[in-house]
Design a protein around this motif. Structure first.
Motif, short mmCIF file in Angstrom:
data_model
loop_
_atom_site.label_atom_id
_atom_site.label_comp_id
_atom_site.label_asym_id
_atom_site.label_seq_id
_atom_site.Cartn_x
_atom_site.Cartn_y
_atom_site.Cartn_z
N GLY A 1 1.18 -0.95 0.10
CA GLY A 1 0.10 0.12 -0.07
C GLY A 1 0.88 1.42 -0.09
N VAL A 2 1.98 1.41 0.69
CA VAL A 2 3.12 2.41 0.75
C VAL A 2 3.63 2.74 -0.18
CG1 VAL A 2 5.18 2.98 2.48
CG2 VAL A 2 3.42 2.43 3.30
N GLN A 3 3.90 1.26 -0.80
CA GLN A 3 4.79 1.49 -2.46
C GLN A 3 3.81 2.35 -3.75
OE1 GLN A 3 7.95 1.57 -1.48
NE2 GLN A 3 7.85 0.58 -2.90
N GLN A 4 2.52 1.50 -3.25
CA GLN A 4 1.30 2.19 -4.33
C GLN A 4 1.33 4.12 -4.19
OE1 GLN A 4 -0.43 0.97 -6.34
NE2 GLN A 4 0.54 -0.69 -6.36
N VAL A 5 0.55 4.30 -3.22
CA VAL A 5 1.13 5.47 -2.39
C VAL A 5 1.95 6.35 -3.13
CG1 VAL A 5 0.96 7.36 -1.10
CG2 VAL A 5 -0.58 5.16 -0.63
N ARG A 6 3.80 5.41 -3.14
CA ARG A 6 4.97 6.38 -3.77
C ARG A 6 4.55 6.82 -4.84
NH1 ARG A 6 7.83 3.44 0.16
NH2 ARG A 6 8.71 4.83 1.27
N LEU A 7 4.42 4.89 -6.44
CA LEU A 7 3.51 5.16 -6.92
C LEU A 7 2.80 6.27 -7.79
CD1 LEU A 7 4.70 3.73 -9.93
CD2 LEU A 7 2.56 2.51 -9.14
N ALA B 1 -1.10 15.57 3.64
CA ALA B 1 -2.80 14.88 3.06
C ALA B 1 -3.04 14.50 2.54
CB ALA B 1 -3.72 15.89 3.76
N TRP B 2 -3.18 14.54 0.78
CA TRP B 2 -2.90 13.70 -0.83
C TRP B 2 -2.56 12.49 -0.19
CZ3 TRP B 2 0.12 11.16 -3.77
CH2 TRP B 2 -0.89 10.71 -4.49
N ALA B 3 -1.71 12.38 0.86
CA ALA B 3 -1.10 10.37 0.54
C ALA B 3 -2.31 10.34 1.43
CB ALA B 3 0.71 10.49 1.30
N ALA B 4 -2.18 10.58 2.39
CA ALA B 4 -3.63 9.89 3.50
C ALA B 4 -5.10 9.40 2.72
CB ALA B 4 -4.14 11.17 4.41
N VAL B 5 -5.41 10.94 1.71
CA VAL B 5 -6.42 10.59 1.50
C VAL B 5 -6.51 8.93 0.54
CG1 VAL B 5 -8.18 11.57 -0.73
CG2 VAL B 5 -7.33 12.61 1.80
#
Length: 173
Positions: free
Chosen positions: A41-47, A65-69
């Motif tokens: 999941g963290v990698q998906q946000v980074r991607l 905030a964007w990453a949390a959404v």
């Protein structure tokens, strides 16, 4: 009030700092994503953040905030996928509970269906395979093939009717 400037993501630069990564992990975990899936999941946000930067769009004002959404959306997607898998498992279990013909009967039926599929026009075979083997809904098939949903339904109806007639003629069913 201090305003934090949105930093641009540069090549080789990690788009998430440690605090943002912890927040993403927390949002995913609170969203019900299992611990083993958190790194993905963290990698998906980074991607997604890197893709955003690569497409030339501005970096979000508040990356945290964007990453949390995004993490929240990923958690919802994870639950949807899990429900789809559960429904598929239930359908397969229901099929297993039904009486199955003997191995020889199954082989004859499989061969007859394969031959019937070979005899269908390409357009009909394509929608049958996508609907019944790939388990795609009519809307997705229509979108993928660039044709109206009604056309997909019509082709499915015609193909299934032709297969049914062939199986009855060969006394397979």
């Amino acid at each position: 009030m201090l305003r934090r400037k949105a930093r641009r993501v540069q090549e080789g630069d990690d788009p998430l700092d440690a605090a943002q990564e912890r927040r993403v992990r927390a949002v995913l975990a609170l969203g019900g994503v299992p611990q083993v899936d958190l790194p993905d999941g963290v990698q998906q946000v980074r991607l997604r953040l890197l893709e955003r930067a690569a497409s030339g769009r501005e970096a979000p004002r508040d990356v945290s905030a964007w990453a949390a959404v995004v993490a929240s959306n990923l958690a919802m997607d994870w639950h949807r996928a899990k429900r789809r898998q559960e429904r598929l498992g239930e359908r397969l279990a229901a099929l297993r509970r039904q009486e199955h013909p003997s191995g020889e009967d199954t082989s004859v039926l499989s061969l007859a269906v394969a031959q019937g599929l070979d005899e269908l026009p390409d357009s009909q075979r394509q929608v049958v395979v996508l609907r019944f083997y790939a388990d795609l809904p009519v809307r997705s098939i229509a979108d993928e093939l660039g044709i109206p949903e009604g056309t997909v339904k019509s082709r499915l109806h015609t193909a299934v009717r032709a297969l049914r007639v062939r199986l009855h003629q060969n006394e397979v069913v």
